[in-house]
Scaffold this active site. Structure first.
Site, PDB file in Angstrom:
ATOM      1  N   PHE A   8       0.267   3.424 -14.092  1.00 53.89           N
ATOM      2  CA  PHE A   8       0.519   4.640 -13.301  1.00 53.89           C
ATOM      3  C   PHE A   8       1.831   4.531 -12.501  1.00 53.89           C
ATOM      4  CE2 PHE A   8      -0.830   6.413  -8.943  1.00 53.89           C
ATOM      5  CZ  PHE A   8      -0.248   7.642  -9.165  1.00 53.89           C
ATOM      6  N   LEU A  32      -0.594  -3.951 -21.831  1.00 48.38           N
ATOM      7  CA  LEU A  32      -1.371  -2.776 -22.252  1.00 48.38           C
ATOM      8  C   LEU A  32      -2.875  -3.038 -22.216  1.00 48.38           C
ATOM      9  CD1 LEU A  32       0.876  -1.399 -25.144  1.00 48.38           C
ATOM     10  CD2 LEU A  32       0.850  -0.705 -22.742  1.00 48.38           C
ATOM     11  N   ILE A  57       1.554 -11.259 -18.279  1.00 47.54           N
ATOM     12  CA  ILE A  57       2.196 -12.041 -17.208  1.00 47.54           C
ATOM     13  C   ILE A  57       1.564 -13.420 -17.020  1.00 47.54           C
ATOM     14  CG2 ILE A  57       3.156 -10.081 -15.922  1.00 47.54           C
ATOM     15  CD1 ILE A  57       0.807 -10.461 -13.887  1.00 47.54           C
ATOM     16  N   THR A 127      -0.474  -3.926  -1.732  1.00 47.64           N
ATOM     17  CA  THR A 127      -1.270  -2.797  -1.247  1.00 47.64           C
ATOM     18  C   THR A 127      -1.599  -2.955   0.234  1.00 47.64           C
ATOM     19  OG1 THR A 127      -3.509  -1.888  -1.409  1.00 47.64           O
ATOM     20  CG2 THR A 127      -3.243  -4.107  -2.188  1.00 47.64           C
ATOM     21  N   ASP A 128      -1.900  -1.839   0.890  1.00 47.61           N
ATOM     22  CA  ASP A 128      -2.346  -1.916   2.291  1.00 47.61           C
ATOM     23  C   ASP A 128      -3.766  -2.484   2.382  1.00 47.61           C
ATOM     24  OD1 ASP A 128      -3.764   0.265   1.256  1.00 47.61           O
ATOM     25  OD2 ASP A 128      -3.176   1.665   2.836  1.00 47.61           O
ATOM     26  N   GLU A 129      -4.463  -2.567   1.222  1.00 46.02           N
ATOM     27  CA  GLU A 129      -5.860  -3.005   1.260  1.00 46.02           C
ATOM     28  C   GLU A 129      -5.987  -4.468   1.675  1.00 46.02           C
ATOM     29  OE1 GLU A 129      -8.320  -1.434  -1.893  1.00 46.02           O
ATOM     30  OE2 GLU A 129      -6.948   0.239  -2.206  1.00 46.02           O
ATOM     31  N   TYR A 153     -10.709  -7.100  -5.284  1.00 47.13           N
ATOM     32  CA  TYR A 153      -9.360  -6.608  -5.597  1.00 47.13           C
ATOM     33  C   TYR A 153      -8.380  -6.986  -4.490  1.00 47.13           C
ATOM     34  CZ  TYR A 153      -5.459  -3.275  -5.580  1.00 47.13           C
ATOM     35  OH  TYR A 153      -4.209  -2.713  -5.511  1.00 47.13           O
ATOM     36  N   SER A 156      -7.625 -10.634  -4.237  1.00 43.31           N
ATOM     37  CA  SER A 156      -6.708 -11.138  -5.274  1.00 43.31           C
ATOM     38  C   SER A 156      -5.268 -10.723  -4.967  1.00 43.31           C
ATOM     39  CB  SER A 156      -7.135 -10.659  -6.665  1.00 43.31           C
ATOM     40  OG  SER A 156      -6.919  -9.264  -6.816  1.00 43.31           O
ATOM     41  N   LYS A 157      -5.087  -9.522  -4.417  1.00 47.59           N
ATOM     42  CA  LYS A 157      -3.724  -9.083  -4.060  1.00 47.59           C
ATOM     43  C   LYS A 157      -3.214  -9.904  -2.866  1.00 47.59           C
ATOM     44  CE  LYS A 157      -1.563  -6.138  -5.578  1.00 47.59           C
ATOM     45  NZ  LYS A 157      -0.620  -6.118  -6.725  1.00 47.59           N
ATOM     46  N   LYS A 192      -9.677   6.693 -10.954  1.00 48.37           N
ATOM     47  CA  LYS A 192      -9.345   6.758  -9.528  1.00 48.37           C
ATOM     48  C   LYS A 192      -9.728   8.140  -9.007  1.00 48.37           C
ATOM     49  CE  LYS A 192      -7.429   2.643  -9.553  1.00 48.37           C
ATOM     50  NZ  LYS A 192      -6.144   2.341 -10.085  1.00 48.37           N
ATOM     51  N   LEU A 193      -9.959   8.224  -7.690  1.00 50.39           N
ATOM     52  CA  LEU A 193     -10.606   9.417  -7.137  1.00 50.39           C
ATOM     53  C   LEU A 193      -9.937  10.740  -7.548  1.00 50.39           C
ATOM     54  CD1 LEU A 193     -12.825  10.576  -5.272  1.00 50.39           C
ATOM     55  CD2 LEU A 193     -11.152  10.492  -3.421  1.00 50.39           C
ATOM     56  N   HIS A 287     -17.437  -0.998   1.182  1.00 48.61           N
ATOM     57  CA  HIS A 287     -16.452   0.098   1.183  1.00 48.61           C
ATOM     58  C   HIS A 287     -15.601   0.113   2.460  1.00 48.61           C
ATOM     59  CE1 HIS A 287     -16.019   4.663   0.060  1.00 48.61           C
ATOM     60  NE2 HIS A 287     -14.860   4.047   0.162  1.00 48.61           N
TER      61      HIS A 287
HETATM   62  P1  NAD Z   1      -2.513   0.601 -13.111  1.00 44.46           P
HETATM   63  O1  NAD Z   1      -3.858  -0.018 -13.241  1.00 44.46           O
HETATM   64  O2  NAD Z   1      -2.342   2.048 -13.393  1.00 44.46           O
HETATM   65  O3  NAD Z   1      -1.461  -0.173 -14.045  1.00 44.46           O
HETATM   66  C1  NAD Z   1      -1.440  -1.570 -14.158  1.00 44.46           C
HETATM   67  C2  NAD Z   1      -0.542  -1.936 -15.337  1.00 44.46           C
HETATM   68  O4  NAD Z   1      -0.487  -3.367 -15.422  1.00 44.46           O
HETATM   69  C3  NAD Z   1      -1.072  -1.434 -16.691  1.00 44.46           C
HETATM   70  O5  NAD Z   1      -0.007  -0.885 -17.445  1.00 44.46           O
HETATM   71  C4  NAD Z   1      -1.606  -2.698 -17.350  1.00 44.46           C
HETATM   72  O6  NAD Z   1      -1.525  -2.648 -18.774  1.00 44.46           O
HETATM   73  C5  NAD Z   1      -0.665  -3.740 -16.778  1.00 44.46           C
HETATM   74  N1  NAD Z   1      -1.248  -5.095 -16.811  1.00 44.46           N
HETATM   75  C6  NAD Z   1      -2.486  -5.464 -16.395  1.00 44.46           C
HETATM   76  N2  NAD Z   1      -2.662  -6.779 -16.611  1.00 44.46           N
HETATM   77  C7  NAD Z   1      -1.506  -7.253 -17.142  1.00 44.46           C
HETATM   78  C8  NAD Z   1      -1.072  -8.531 -17.557  1.00 44.46           C
HETATM   79  N3  NAD Z   1      -1.873  -9.608 -17.473  1.00 44.46           N
HETATM   80  N4  NAD Z   1       0.182  -8.668 -18.052  1.00 44.46           N
HETATM   81  C9  NAD Z   1       0.996  -7.580 -18.148  1.00 44.46           C
HETATM   82  N5  NAD Z   1       0.639  -6.338 -17.782  1.00 44.46           N
HETATM   83  C10 NAD Z   1      -0.605  -6.177 -17.276  1.00 44.46           C
HETATM   84  O7  NAD Z   1      -2.041   0.236 -11.624  1.00 44.46           O
HETATM   85  P2  NAD Z   1      -1.185   1.098 -10.586  1.00 44.46           P
HETATM   86  O8  NAD Z   1      -2.099   1.973  -9.830  1.00 44.46           O
HETATM   87  O9  NAD Z   1       0.003   1.662 -11.275  1.00 44.46           O
HETATM   88  O10 NAD Z   1      -0.719  -0.065  -9.597  1.00 44.46           O
HETATM   89  C11 NAD Z   1       0.447  -0.825  -9.873  1.00 44.46           C
HETATM   90  C12 NAD Z   1       0.628  -1.878  -8.792  1.00 44.46           C
HETATM   91  O11 NAD Z   1       0.727  -1.247  -7.524  1.00 44.46           O
HETATM   92  C13 NAD Z   1      -0.536  -2.844  -8.685  1.00 44.46           C
HETATM   93  O12 NAD Z   1      -0.026  -4.125  -8.393  1.00 44.46           O
HETATM   94  C14 NAD Z   1      -1.351  -2.335  -7.514  1.00 44.46           C
HETATM   95  O13 NAD Z   1      -2.035  -3.384  -6.860  1.00 44.46           O
HETATM   96  C15 NAD Z   1      -0.248  -1.781  -6.628  1.00 44.46           C
HETATM   97  N6  NAD Z   1      -0.646  -0.657  -5.747  1.00 44.46           N
HETATM   98  C16 NAD Z   1      -1.310   0.426  -6.259  1.00 44.46           C
HETATM   99  C17 NAD Z   1      -1.633   1.480  -5.411  1.00 44.46           C
HETATM  100  C18 NAD Z   1      -2.322   2.708  -5.942  1.00 44.46           C
HETATM  101  O14 NAD Z   1      -2.694   3.586  -5.147  1.00 44.46           O
HETATM  102  N7  NAD Z   1      -2.496   2.882  -7.235  1.00 44.46           N
HETATM  103  C19 NAD Z   1      -1.290   1.410  -4.053  1.00 44.46           C
HETATM  104  C20 NAD Z   1      -0.617   0.286  -3.572  1.00 44.46           C
HETATM  105  C21 NAD Z   1      -0.290  -0.756  -4.442  1.00 44.46           C
HETATM  106  P1  TYD Z   2      -9.962   4.911  -5.246  1.00 49.16           P
HETATM  107  O1  TYD Z   2      -9.188   6.008  -5.887  1.00 49.16           O
HETATM  108  O2  TYD Z   2     -10.825   4.037  -6.111  1.00 49.16           O
HETATM  109  O3  TYD Z   2      -8.937   4.037  -4.388  1.00 49.16           O
HETATM  110  P2  TYD Z   2      -9.216   2.818  -3.340  1.00 49.16           P
HETATM  111  O4  TYD Z   2     -10.614   2.393  -3.455  1.00 49.16           O
HETATM  112  O5  TYD Z   2      -8.276   1.771  -3.823  1.00 49.16           O
HETATM  113  O6  TYD Z   2      -8.873   3.371  -1.998  1.00 49.16           O
HETATM  114  O7  TYD Z   2     -10.907   5.546  -4.145  1.00 49.16           O
HETATM  115  C1  TYD Z   2     -10.380   6.324  -3.083  1.00 49.16           C
HETATM  116  C2  TYD Z   2     -11.519   6.655  -2.146  1.00 49.16           C
HETATM  117  O8  TYD Z   2     -12.440   7.513  -2.846  1.00 49.16           O
HETATM  118  C3  TYD Z   2     -12.332   5.451  -1.709  1.00 49.16           C
HETATM  119  O9  TYD Z   2     -12.762   5.656  -0.361  1.00 49.16           O
HETATM  120  C4  TYD Z   2     -13.534   5.452  -2.640  1.00 49.16           C
HETATM  121  C5  TYD Z   2     -13.745   6.937  -2.901  1.00 49.16           C
HETATM  122  N1  TYD Z   2     -14.299   7.302  -4.229  1.00 49.16           N
HETATM  123  C6  TYD Z   2     -15.382   8.185  -4.313  1.00 49.16           C
HETATM  124  O10 TYD Z   2     -15.916   8.648  -3.283  1.00 49.16           O
HETATM  125  N2  TYD Z   2     -15.832   8.526  -5.546  1.00 49.16           N
HETATM  126  C7  TYD Z   2     -15.296   8.028  -6.696  1.00 49.16           C
HETATM  127  O11 TYD Z   2     -15.769   8.369  -7.810  1.00 49.16           O
HETATM  128  C8  TYD Z   2     -14.174   7.138  -6.593  1.00 49.16           C
HETATM  129  C9  TYD Z   2     -13.539   6.567  -7.829  1.00 49.16           C
HETATM  130  C10 TYD Z   2     -13.711   6.808  -5.332  1.00 49.16           C
END
Ligand code: NAD
Ligand code: TYD
Length: 349
Positions: A8, A32, A57, A127-129, A153, A156-157, A192-193, A287
């Protein structure tokens, strides 16, 4: 080298860098997994400065070959397992990818770059998590907030962030970390939500809201995150961390209501038609109640601020998913895996 560039956020970063810097080669390195989809990158397929490398990786040899072959001088690490719910049911893969994978990247970059670190950068996206959970009355997370991860999660981050910092201190690797709040926008996997809710409204399926729906997230439009990453690559100071956030807190129920209004309007349904789809389900275990980011540092040092307000960003997002129902259907049916086979002539395992 953008690891996780078929996911994403990574796809937005790869698209932005490829288009804005035509003289810079952008290598997307991605294994992938279910979350990776090179169909997310079709619009830059034809750009001569873009290459896709199918690699993991955790595979040091593949990482080393790619760094050497393309003379990689900047690694932006977005590759990760990213979904909290999956980390609860299957935590081991999170340690493997997020911890061992990041460590493999760090170790390999150190080995290949050696002492020649001038102009090199290892930039880790976090992430902020990692900061844990805020109460309703607490101030937002800043760069000094103590790490207190509460899910597999975020643990691990946090662990990978510590390794990144340790490599900066111990081996002098030029490292930067940024910790960002929840992203939303086009190409987000519909587990994701936000994309899940839009897809379920479209299909008149129940909208699962965990617990009471009072949990708060700080939402950021993904293109604003990609802009911050671009800025940090070019102007961030090695050794620093930057918090990135939307400055836009909302609880899950408020967010779901906004998505219902927007999606129903586009589908031509009467106002509130999908309200009845909201279904309160068992809460996520552990949560986190609330996340909120103080982004003062990146704003004052680098001039970044979010440019897309929540209502504008949500409207763009809902529009995109409604205009790209083929993308949604290929992802939910699993057909998106075939795109790689057609493009690269071998089967994804
Ligand atoms: P995503 O799950 O959409 O994409 C992850 C990508 O990593 C995928 O293309 C997957 O194929 C690739 N991948 C997974 N394991 C791999 C491996 N072993 N080797 C190579 N490629 C691999 O994730 P995202 O939501 O785009 O998040 C990207 C990064 O940003 C992550 O590190 C996540 O922790 C961080 N992040 C995400 C959010 C969010 O809201 N989505 C917020 C803050 C930080
Ligand atoms: P999510 O998109 O999984 O992101 P994160 O857990 O990393 O913040 O979830 C966002 C918020 O939505 C989180 O408080 C969990 C909640 N949630 C639901 O209530 N229903 C759902 O089906 C999902 C996937 C998340």
């Amino acid at each position: 080298m953008v690891t996780g560039g078929a996911g994403f956020i990574g796809s937005h970063v790869a698209r932005r860098l490829t288009r804005r810097y035509p003289n810079v080669k952008v290598i997307v390195f991605d294994s992938l997994t279910y979350a990776g989809n090179i169909g997310n990158l079709t619009d830059i397929d034809g750009q001569t400065n873009y290459r896709f490398v199918h690699g993991d990786i955790t595979d040091g040899a593949a990482v080393e070959n790619t760094i050497r072959e393309y003379g990689v001088d900047c690694i932006v690490n977005l590759a990760a397992e990213s979904h909290v719910d999956r980390s609860i049911t299957d935590p081991l893969i999170f340690a493997r990818t997020n911890v061992l994978g990041t460590l493999t990247l760090l170790h390999t970059a150190c080995m290949v770059w050696g002492d020649d670190t001038g102009g090199k950068l290892f930039y880790h996206i976090s992430t902020d998590e990692v900061f844990g959970s805020l109460g309703f009355g607490d101030g937002p997370f800043n760069e000094e907030t103590r790490y207190a991860p509460r899910s597999p999660y975020s643990a691990s981050k946090a662990s990978s962030d510590h390794f990144v910092r340790a490599f900066g201190e111990t081996y002098g690797l030029p490292v930067i970390i940024s910790n960002c709040s929840n992203n939303y926008g086009p190409y987000q996997f519909p587990e994701k939500l936000i994309p899940l809710v839009i897809n379920n409204i479209r299909n008149e399926q129940p909208i699962p809201v965990y617990g009471t729906g009072e949990n708060v997230r700080d939402w950021l439009f993904v293109e604003d995150h990609a802009a911050a990453i671009d800025l940090i690559i070019h102007r961030g100071r090695p050794g620093e961390t930057y918090n990135i956030g939307g400055g836009c807190e909302l609880n899950n129920l408020q967010l779901v209501k906004k998505l219902i209004n927007l999606t129903d309007r586009i589908l031509g349904r009467p106002e509130g038609a999908s309200d009845g789809l909201v279904t309160f389900v068992r809460d996520r275990s552990g949560h986190d109640l609330r996340y909120a980011i103080d982004h003062t540092k990146i704003t004052s040092e680098l001039g970044w601020r979010p440019s897309t307000g929540l209502d504008e960003g949500l409207a763009k997002t809902v529009d995109w998913y409604m205009e790209n129902t083929g993308w949604l259907e290929s992802v939910t049916s699993g057909r998106y895996r075939e795109y790689y086979d057609r493009q690269y002539g071998n089967k994804l395992t």
